[in-house]
Design a protein around this motif. Structure first.
Motif, PDB file in Angstrom:
ATOM      1  N   ASP A 139     -11.326   7.901 -15.089  1.00  0.00           N
ATOM      2  CA  ASP A 139     -11.550   6.692 -14.308  1.00  0.00           C
ATOM      3  C   ASP A 139     -10.501   6.569 -13.205  1.00  0.00           C
ATOM      4  OD1 ASP A 139     -12.242   4.224 -13.350  1.00  0.00           O
ATOM      5  OD2 ASP A 139     -11.542   3.103 -15.107  1.00  0.00           O
ATOM      6  N   TYR A 140     -10.938   6.604 -11.928  1.00  0.00           N
ATOM      7  CA  TYR A 140      -9.978   6.537 -10.823  1.00  0.00           C
ATOM      8  C   TYR A 140      -9.249   5.196 -10.792  1.00  0.00           C
ATOM      9  CZ  TYR A 140     -12.867   3.421  -7.912  1.00  0.00           C
ATOM     10  OH  TYR A 140     -13.558   2.342  -7.423  1.00  0.00           O
ATOM     11  N   GLU A 141      -9.875   4.144 -11.329  1.00  0.00           N
ATOM     12  CA  GLU A 141      -9.235   2.833 -11.314  1.00  0.00           C
ATOM     13  C   GLU A 141      -7.984   2.804 -12.185  1.00  0.00           C
ATOM     14  OE1 GLU A 141     -12.162  -0.112 -12.360  1.00  0.00           O
ATOM     15  OE2 GLU A 141     -12.649  -0.416 -10.244  1.00  0.00           O
ATOM     16  N   ARG A 142      -7.921   3.720 -13.162  1.00  0.00           N
ATOM     17  CA  ARG A 142      -6.756   3.753 -14.048  1.00  0.00           C
ATOM     18  C   ARG A 142      -5.498   4.157 -13.288  1.00  0.00           C
ATOM     19  NH1 ARG A 142      -4.676   7.679 -17.830  1.00  0.00           N
ATOM     20  NH2 ARG A 142      -6.330   9.117 -17.242  1.00  0.00           N
ATOM     21  N   HIS A 143      -5.644   5.045 -12.293  1.00  0.00           N
ATOM     22  CA  HIS A 143      -4.499   5.473 -11.498  1.00  0.00           C
ATOM     23  C   HIS A 143      -4.188   4.466 -10.389  1.00  0.00           C
ATOM     24  CE1 HIS A 143      -4.258   9.321 -13.509  1.00  0.00           C
ATOM     25  NE2 HIS A 143      -5.550   9.481 -13.338  1.00  0.00           N
ATOM     26  N   GLY A 144      -5.195   3.737  -9.937  1.00  0.00           N
ATOM     27  CA  GLY A 144      -4.994   2.645  -8.987  1.00  0.00           C
ATOM     28  C   GLY A 144      -4.767   3.083  -7.563  1.00  0.00           C
ATOM     29  N   GLY A 145      -3.672   3.765  -7.318  1.00  0.00           N
ATOM     30  CA  GLY A 145      -3.358   4.166  -5.948  1.00  0.00           C
ATOM     31  C   GLY A 145      -2.430   5.352  -5.931  1.00  0.00           C
ATOM     32  N   THR A 146      -2.209   5.852  -4.754  1.00  0.00           N
ATOM     33  CA  THR A 146      -1.374   7.042  -4.604  1.00  0.00           C
ATOM     34  C   THR A 146      -0.378   6.831  -3.470  1.00  0.00           C
ATOM     35  OG1 THR A 146      -1.440   9.447  -4.283  1.00  0.00           O
ATOM     36  CG2 THR A 146      -2.990   8.140  -3.008  1.00  0.00           C
ATOM     37  N   PRO A 147       0.840   7.355  -3.599  1.00  0.00           N
ATOM     38  CA  PRO A 147       1.857   7.137  -2.566  1.00  0.00           C
ATOM     39  C   PRO A 147       1.650   8.020  -1.343  1.00  0.00           C
ATOM     40  CG  PRO A 147       2.766   8.445  -4.357  1.00  0.00           C
ATOM     41  CD  PRO A 147       1.403   8.031  -4.786  1.00  0.00           C
ATOM     42  N   LEU A 148       1.979   7.474  -0.195  1.00  0.00           N
ATOM     43  CA  LEU A 148       2.023   8.247   1.044  1.00  0.00           C
ATOM     44  C   LEU A 148       3.401   8.891   1.088  1.00  0.00           C
ATOM     45  CD1 LEU A 148       0.725   9.002   3.800  1.00  0.00           C
ATOM     46  CD2 LEU A 148       1.798   6.942   4.737  1.00  0.00           C
ATOM     47  N   LEU A 149       3.450  10.186   0.796  1.00  0.00           N
ATOM     48  CA  LEU A 149       4.719  10.902   0.706  1.00  0.00           C
ATOM     49  C   LEU A 149       5.183  11.359   2.082  1.00  0.00           C
ATOM     50  CD1 LEU A 149       3.916  13.128  -2.414  1.00  0.00           C
ATOM     51  CD2 LEU A 149       5.080  10.916  -2.358  1.00  0.00           C
ATOM     52  N   GLY A 150       6.445  11.130   2.357  1.00  0.00           N
ATOM     53  CA  GLY A 150       7.008  11.590   3.616  1.00  0.00           C
ATOM     54  C   GLY A 150       7.410  10.481   4.570  1.00  0.00           C
ATOM     55  N   VAL A 151       7.170   9.216   4.220  1.00  0.00           N
ATOM     56  CA  VAL A 151       7.591   8.099   5.065  1.00  0.00           C
ATOM     57  C   VAL A 151       8.717   7.343   4.385  1.00  0.00           C
ATOM     58  CG1 VAL A 151       5.369   7.856   6.211  1.00  0.00           C
ATOM     59  CG2 VAL A 151       5.805   6.551   4.127  1.00  0.00           C
ATOM     60  N   ARG A 152       9.495   6.612   5.178  1.00  0.00           N
ATOM     61  CA  ARG A 152      10.707   5.955   4.678  1.00  0.00           C
ATOM     62  C   ARG A 152      10.415   4.555   4.157  1.00  0.00           C
ATOM     63  NH1 ARG A 152      15.866   7.506   8.335  1.00  0.00           N
ATOM     64  NH2 ARG A 152      16.826   7.263   6.288  1.00  0.00           N
ATOM     65  N   GLY A 153       9.574   4.501   3.182  1.00  0.00           N
ATOM     66  CA  GLY A 153       9.180   3.256   2.543  1.00  0.00           C
ATOM     67  C   GLY A 153       8.055   3.554   1.567  1.00  0.00           C
ATOM     68  N   THR A 154       7.902   2.714   0.571  1.00  0.00           N
ATOM     69  CA  THR A 154       6.855   2.938  -0.430  1.00  0.00           C
ATOM     70  C   THR A 154       5.541   2.348   0.061  1.00  0.00           C
ATOM     71  OG1 THR A 154       8.453   2.908  -2.241  1.00  0.00           O
ATOM     72  CG2 THR A 154       6.141   2.524  -2.804  1.00  0.00           C
ATOM     73  N   VAL A 155       4.593   3.242   0.339  1.00  0.00           N
ATOM     74  CA  VAL A 155       3.260   2.862   0.794  1.00  0.00           C
ATOM     75  C   VAL A 155       2.256   3.428  -0.200  1.00  0.00           C
ATOM     76  CG1 VAL A 155       1.548   3.030   2.645  1.00  0.00           C
ATOM     77  CG2 VAL A 155       3.990   2.929   3.200  1.00  0.00           C
ATOM     78  N   ILE A 156       1.472   2.563  -0.814  1.00  0.00           N
ATOM     79  CA  ILE A 156       0.495   2.985  -1.807  1.00  0.00           C
ATOM     80  C   ILE A 156      -0.913   2.757  -1.271  1.00  0.00           C
ATOM     81  CG2 ILE A 156      -0.351   2.718  -4.163  1.00  0.00           C
ATOM     82  CD1 ILE A 156       2.518   3.778  -3.991  1.00  0.00           C
ATOM     83  N   LYS A 157      -1.691   3.831  -1.218  1.00  0.00           N
ATOM     84  CA  LYS A 157      -3.086   3.750  -0.764  1.00  0.00           C
ATOM     85  C   LYS A 157      -3.999   3.636  -1.974  1.00  0.00           C
ATOM     86  CE  LYS A 157      -6.854   4.318   1.786  1.00  0.00           C
ATOM     87  NZ  LYS A 157      -7.851   3.841   0.798  1.00  0.00           N
ATOM     88  N   ALA A 158      -4.763   2.558  -2.022  1.00  0.00           N
ATOM     89  CA  ALA A 158      -5.764   2.365  -3.073  1.00  0.00           C
ATOM     90  C   ALA A 158      -7.139   2.752  -2.544  1.00  0.00           C
ATOM     91  CB  ALA A 158      -5.758   0.913  -3.547  1.00  0.00           C
ATOM     92  N   HIS A 159      -8.051   3.037  -3.431  1.00  0.00           N
ATOM     93  CA  HIS A 159      -9.419   3.413  -3.054  1.00  0.00           C
ATOM     94  C   HIS A 159     -10.086   2.253  -2.315  1.00  0.00           C
ATOM     95  CE1 HIS A 159     -13.470   4.992  -3.303  1.00  0.00           C
ATOM     96  NE2 HIS A 159     -13.034   6.082  -3.892  1.00  0.00           N
ATOM     97  N   GLY A 160     -10.878   2.585  -1.305  1.00  0.00           N
ATOM     98  CA  GLY A 160     -11.546   1.547  -0.522  1.00  0.00           C
ATOM     99  C   GLY A 160     -12.451   0.653  -1.340  1.00  0.00           C
ATOM    100  N   ARG A 161     -12.985   1.167  -2.456  1.00  0.00           N
ATOM    101  CA  ARG A 161     -13.876   0.386  -3.313  1.00  0.00           C
ATOM    102  C   ARG A 161     -13.140  -0.325  -4.437  1.00  0.00           C
ATOM    103  NH1 ARG A 161     -18.248   4.347  -5.497  1.00  0.00           N
ATOM    104  NH2 ARG A 161     -16.438   5.697  -5.680  1.00  0.00           N
ATOM    105  N   SER A 162     -11.834  -0.357  -4.382  1.00  0.00           N
ATOM    106  CA  SER A 162     -11.032  -0.880  -5.486  1.00  0.00           C
ATOM    107  C   SER A 162     -11.413  -2.308  -5.875  1.00  0.00           C
ATOM    108  CB  SER A 162      -9.547  -0.849  -5.125  1.00  0.00           C
ATOM    109  OG  SER A 162      -9.069   0.468  -5.062  1.00  0.00           O
ATOM    110  N   ARG A 163     -11.556  -2.491  -7.185  1.00  0.00           N
ATOM    111  CA  ARG A 163     -11.720  -3.825  -7.753  1.00  0.00           C
ATOM    112  C   ARG A 163     -10.372  -4.277  -8.307  1.00  0.00           C
ATOM    113  NH1 ARG A 163     -16.761  -2.397 -11.531  1.00  0.00           N
ATOM    114  NH2 ARG A 163     -15.306  -0.687 -11.939  1.00  0.00           N
ATOM    115  N   ALA A 164     -10.368  -5.424  -8.965  1.00  0.00           N
ATOM    116  CA  ALA A 164      -9.115  -6.019  -9.414  1.00  0.00           C
ATOM    117  C   ALA A 164      -8.297  -5.078 -10.296  1.00  0.00           C
ATOM    118  CB  ALA A 164      -9.401  -7.319 -10.156  1.00  0.00           C
ATOM    119  N   LYS A 165      -8.959  -4.392 -11.218  1.00  0.00           N
ATOM    120  CA  LYS A 165      -8.256  -3.475 -12.129  1.00  0.00           C
ATOM    121  C   LYS A 165      -7.521  -2.392 -11.353  1.00  0.00           C
ATOM    122  CE  LYS A 165      -9.209   0.052 -15.637  1.00  0.00           C
ATOM    123  NZ  LYS A 165     -10.284   0.743 -16.393  1.00  0.00           N
TER     124      LYS A 165
END
Length: 334
Positions: A278-304
């Protein structure tokens, strides 16, 4: 810890980002969430939150946002009051520890570079997605959309960041790294992949050569490196295949009585499989290589999924993810 959420980003915004923020604050009593977006639209969705939770959710108002079909670089530059840009600015000025968005991927990448800047030694950032495999191993696939067309140095840097991520933040002692190619033989691959292979062979990374698309779901390596175009196609193909198999099963089960009886016995196993992939279990993924924590979630993400993306951000910050990558790069890698 304060985390900023682009509440207007994603197919189900702002409802699901608001509900996800509530869920996350219920799970972690030390968490505070800044929801950046149209306050008039968000406030009603927060009425369901318990009073103790509601006081830890802050609304940052703006009526401007970046849609999924807008030009990434143009929109992030011109829409300075967009929910995504303001959330990233909060991270830049240290008003928030991380930003989470389910919005326009290109704009997230462009914003990460423009607003937060790149880590020294990194030419282009990469999005790494943990892939559940048929083995017990979780493989990190990167890039999956941050840098569509790559140079050999970009692939090499993705491999380095992926190895650092798996070793320092996931706990894999000596991560194996492979390049995604159209065959396992050394002669395979285009010029970019061939040159990247030679660079990785000369590096200190645990480079194991090429893997093919069929190897990714088998979990044959810890880090799989490819350009963003290929990675995104592979990721979306996997999502579509999973949904297609589930729909075919439902269709066949509905045709007769016996499969329905069999389903009763298979239900516990199916639930375990669904949880595992289930992709919702992982939630999001970090954008590696930038000087700050940026997490990209799936465009269809629900609350979970939004809630779990917030947990990913929390853990990445707590483990000093950005600083760890920066420190390791400064030492010349691992």
């Amino acid at each position: 810890m304060i985390l900023a959420v682009d509440a207007m980003g994603g197919d189900k915004a702002p409802l699901e980002p608001c509900r996800g923020a509530i869920m996350a604050c219920q799970m972690d009593s030390s968490l505070q969430v800044a929801l950046v977006g149209d306050a008039s639209k968000m406030s009603s969705f927060l009425d369901e939150a318990p009073a103790e939770v509601r006081k830890r959710i802050h609304l940052v108002h703006t009526d401007e946002f970046i849609s999924m079909d807008e030009s990434p670089s143009v929109s992030i530059r011109k829409k300075r009051n967009s929910s995504m840009r303001l959330a990233m600015e909060m991270v830049r000025v240290k008003d928030a520890e991380a930003v989470i968005s389910a919005g326009n991927t290109g704009a997230i990448v462009a914003g990460g570079i423009l607003v937060l800047g790149r880590i020294p030694g990194i030419d282009r950032p990469g999005l790494g997605v943990p892939i559940a495999t048929l083995s017990s191993r979780v493989s990190l696939l990167l890039d999956v959309g941050a840098t569509v067309r790559c140079k050999p140095i970009n692939l090499t840097q993705f491999a380095l960041m992926g190895s650092i991520y798996m070793k320092s933040l996931v706990g894999v002692s000596d991560p194996t790294v492979a390049l995604l190619s159209n065959g396992e033989e050394d002669i395979k691959g285009d010029d970019v992949v061939l040159q990247a292979r030679e660079m990785l062979k000369a590096s200190s990374l645990n480079f194991v050569g090429y893997v093919e698309g069929k190897d990714v779901p088998l979990g044959t390596t810890d880090v799989v490196v490819c350009d963003g175009y290929t990675g995104n196609v592979l990721l979306k193909f996997g999502e579509g295949l999973g949904e297609g198999v589930m729909n075919l099963m439902k269709e066949e089960i509905s045709k007769s009585f016996l499969p329905k009886v069999g389903l009763l016995f298979m239900l516990p196993m199916l639930k375990k499989l669904h949880y595992r992939f289930d992709y919702e279990r992982h939630g999001g993924t970090p954008l590696l290589g930038v000087r700050g924590t940026v997490i990209k979630a799936h465009g269809r993400s629900r609350a979970k999924a939004i809630c779990n993306a917030l947990m990913v951000a929390r853990d990445f910050v707590a483990r000093r993810g950005v600083q760890t990558i920066e420190d390791e790069l400064a030492k010349g890698g691992i």
